[in-house]
Every structure is written in C-alpha cells, then in structure tokens.
Design an enzyme around this catalytic site. Structure first.
Site, PDB file in Angstrom:
ATOM      1  N   ALA A 210      40.438  35.695  39.066  1.00  0.00           N
ATOM      2  CA  ALA A 210      39.539  35.793  37.913  1.00  0.00           C
ATOM      3  C   ALA A 210      38.133  35.289  38.184  1.00  0.00           C
ATOM      4  O   ALA A 210      37.169  35.767  37.585  1.00  0.00           O
ATOM      5  CB  ALA A 210      40.146  35.026  36.735  1.00  0.00           C
ATOM      6  N   ASP A 233      42.979  31.566  39.352  1.00  0.00           N
ATOM      7  CA  ASP A 233      42.147  31.541  40.558  1.00  0.00           C
ATOM      8  C   ASP A 233      42.433  30.245  41.303  1.00  0.00           C
ATOM      9  O   ASP A 233      42.903  29.259  40.718  1.00  0.00           O
ATOM     10  CB  ASP A 233      40.663  31.628  40.209  1.00  0.00           C
ATOM     11  N   ASP A 281      41.392  41.763  41.683  1.00  0.00           N
ATOM     12  CA  ASP A 281      40.010  41.960  42.110  1.00  0.00           C
ATOM     13  C   ASP A 281      39.829  41.100  43.355  1.00  0.00           C
ATOM     14  O   ASP A 281      39.311  39.995  43.308  1.00  0.00           O
ATOM     15  CB  ASP A 281      39.057  41.533  40.986  1.00  0.00           C
ATOM     16  N   CYS A 334      35.250  45.272  46.110  1.00  0.00           N
ATOM     17  CA  CYS A 334      33.856  45.732  46.130  1.00  0.00           C
ATOM     18  C   CYS A 334      33.458  45.996  47.579  1.00  0.00           C
ATOM     19  O   CYS A 334      32.518  45.403  48.110  1.00  0.00           O
ATOM     20  CB  CYS A 334      32.920  44.735  45.445  1.00  0.00           C
TER      21      CYS A 334
END
Length: 392
Positions: A210, A233, A281, A334
């Site tokens: 997170a 996290d 993520d 990303c």
C-alpha cells in the site's frame, strides 16, 4: 546567481545525484531540495534554472556519467551558449580542456536499452520515456463528482472516470478542494490500473504493497466506503503518511497492517483464503516513471533487476494464499520491462494450478503477454503493466 554560476551549481548537484544513484541513496528531487535549503541566497528563478539544467543533463546522458561535469559537457557539445559558460570566472565552471571527454548520450545504460528493446520498447516509445510527466488528479468520488466540481482551473477530462489533467506546475496542494480531500494527485495510468482491479462495495480487499496509499484511496472510493479494505506494507514510515490522507479523503474503511519482511503472513493470518481482491502494486525498477525520476535509469543494475523480479514472485505467492476461491489478484508494476510484467505473470501461472489470467477491459493500453501495458508514447501516462489473475 549568474548564468555561469547556475551551470556550476547544476554540476555540483549532478555529482551528488550520480553518487546517490550508485549507492541507492536519496532521490534527485530530495537532493535538490536539500542543496537549496543550504543556499538560501538562491532565488526562485535560480532554483528553477539549476533544477532544469540538472534534469536536462540526466535525460541526455545514457550510461552513468563519471562526474557531473562530464554530464554537463555532454549538453554543452550541442549548445554553444552553454559551452560559453565554462569560462573560469567567479563561481563558474573552469574552461573546457582540449582533451576532456563528455559523458555519452543516449536513453540509458546499454544493457537496459537492450532489455527494453526485447520488451518491445524502442524508437518513439523509448524516447517518450524521458519526456515530461503530466500533472493528473483524481476526483474523490466519496466527496465530489468530476462533472460538478468547481476548481480554480477546470482541467482536461481523461479516459478514467475521475481523472483530470492540469498544466504542469499547478499548485494543486494549495487548493481548497485538495485540503478538503475532494481531489488527490494521481497519474492517469495509476488510475487506470485501479480501474482494472474492479473493487466493489462490500468486498474484502487487501492492498498488499500500500505504501503511502495512492491506490488504496482509489480503492476506497470505488468501494464507496463499504466493505473491508486492508492497507498493508513493510514500511512503517510510508504507512504513517497514509493516515492523514485517508482522513482527509473520508476513507473510513481503511485498516492498516504493518508487515515483517519474509514473515508477511503472520500479520495477515486471519485473512487467509478470504479476500475477494488482493492488489499487488509490486516494488519494481520504475522504468515506467522515468518521466518523473529520470535518474532511476542510473540506479538499476542487472542484479537489482533480478532482485525485483524475485520479490514480485514472492509477493504474488503471498497474495495467492489470501484470495478466496473465485477471487482475484490485480498485479501492477510501473515498469515496461517484460521481466517485471508479462514474464512474472507467466511464471506465476507455471507455479500455481487453478489460476487463470483475465485480460482487463480498460480504456487505454495494449496487450502484452496476458496483461495490458500502458506507456507514455501511446497513452500519455506513466508506464504500467497491469494483469488480473483469477482463482478457480
């Protein structure tokens, strides 16, 4: 500061940025902020000009330069006015020596250029990675509607339903709408990635990486504050920065859990096999964010890339244990490297029976492996790989 003094300041900053890249130190923006805190005499125009010179040199140089001076010399070879600043006057760089060699220009270190090319990133797509990042905001649907929200600057509506694009440099943080939690700064690509997760009201959702909570807040809005949303996290500092953001956004359903590295499931034991959605993520090289952090290309090595890939596998394996039958994992990086995207998805499916990849239905992006990839050239976003894994 004189124009020549600005060049010398940029050289000094580049020396710091190069050293930090090699030892995984502070990012460039933090180094620049610290540099000018210690030099109060520099005005806003000086700071802006020096920052621009430093980033221009970073974008121009491919391999890691030996020094800040060689990086600036690379720019000077193509700019006579800049070369003239090397005049040895007070606070200016010393004159250019007859045998001085500038740093090499290019996209990135050669091994990385080759890796990107193998991942289909070359030509215009590669060049766009070092452009300038846009300023995008997400209208928080818990408090406002994009169509009815009045802002000091209207912004350009984008494909994501709550996204607006504003001119770079807009002081969004000074707006009343930001202070009231009606808007958040979030790249359009990140918003598209959250759309892929299709978080629904009433679900049990775990954001497994997170961080400071940008995607967590988007999930909370999609869930309409209904259900269970766990922000997890291993970084306590990043989680602590999430709390005031969640309060401002009115995201009251978020629960935080700090995880111990390599013992993550100890803090999530009660959630094993119960999540409708786990958002991964994952930490990655950040090749998709070079528009905002161009020095990241100097921080990456083949060994570090292998570590990122192994960490992504590890986190995906944890996520698989948390998802209930019929639930899903939203896997996001990303990065534009297949080693951190399509390859990781394929490796997961090889390790885990009873899972299948689903192609997300998104307004932007193109298929890459069994996922979707966004990139700055085609989509005007940061670079992302996005995939959905479904448990049977």
């Amino acid at each position: 500061m004189t124009p020549a003094a600005r060049v010398q300041a940029a050289i000094e900053l580049l020396d710091q940025i190069i050293a930090a890249a090699e030892r995984e130190g502070a990012p460039a923006d933090r180094l620049i902020a610290t540099y000018f805190r210690e030099r109060r005499y520099a005005g806003s125009k000086d700071r802006r000009a020096v920052r621009e010179l430093a980033y221009q040199a970073i974008r121009h140089c491919g391999p890691v330069p030996q020094t800040g001076r060689t990086a600036m010399l690379a720019l000077a070879t193509e700019d006579e006015a800049l070369a003239a600043m090397f005049d040895g006057s007070t606070h200016a760089p010393k004159p250019i020596g007859e045998h001085e060699e500038p740093a090499k220009s290019g996209l990135a270190p050669q091994w990385l250029v080759e890796g990107l090319a193998k991942s289909g990133v070359k030509g215009d797509v590669a060049e766009a990675m070092l452009g300038r990042g846009s300023l995008d905001i997400r209208v928080n649907s818990l408090k406002a509607d994009r169509n009815g929200l009045e802002l000091p600057e209207a912004g350009e509506p984008l494909a994501a339903p709550h996204a607006l694009r504003l001119p770079s440099g807009t002081q969004v943080e000074q707006w009343e709408a930001f202070r009231d939690g009606k808007i958040e700064v979030q790249d359009h690509g990140s918003q598209i990635a959250c759309l892929a997760a299709t978080a629904q009201p009433g679900e049990t959702v775990i954001d497994l990486c997170a961080g400071a909570g940008g995607k967590t807040l988007a999930l909370a809005a999609a869930m309409q504050n209904k259900g269970q949303l766990i922000a997890a996290d291993t970084d306590r500092g990043r989680l602590s920065r999430q709390r005031p953001r969640a309060e401002r956004a009115g995201a009251g359903l978020i629960q935080q859990r700090e995880l111990n590295p390599n013992r993550e499931l100890e803090a999530l034991d009660d959630l094993l096999g119960s999540a409708d959605l786990v958002l991964v993520d994952a930490p990655c090289s950040g090749t998709g964010t070079w528009r905002r952090k161009p020095e990241a290309k100097w921080r990456l090595t083949p060994k570090r890339l292998e570590k990122f890939a192994a960490l992504q596998d590890h986190i995906l394996d944890i996520a698989a244990k948390l998802v209930k039958p019929g639930g899903r994992i939203a896997f996001i990086t990303c990065s534009l490297l297949d080693q951190e995207g399509a390859d990781r998805l394929a490796a997961f499916l090889d390790r885990h029976d009873g899972w299948q990849a689903e192609q997300p239905d998104l307004p932007l992006g193109r298929p890459r492996g069994q996922g979707i990839r966004l990139d700055p050239f085609h989509d005007g976003t940061d670079g992302f790989f996005i995939a959905i894994l479904r448990s049977s």
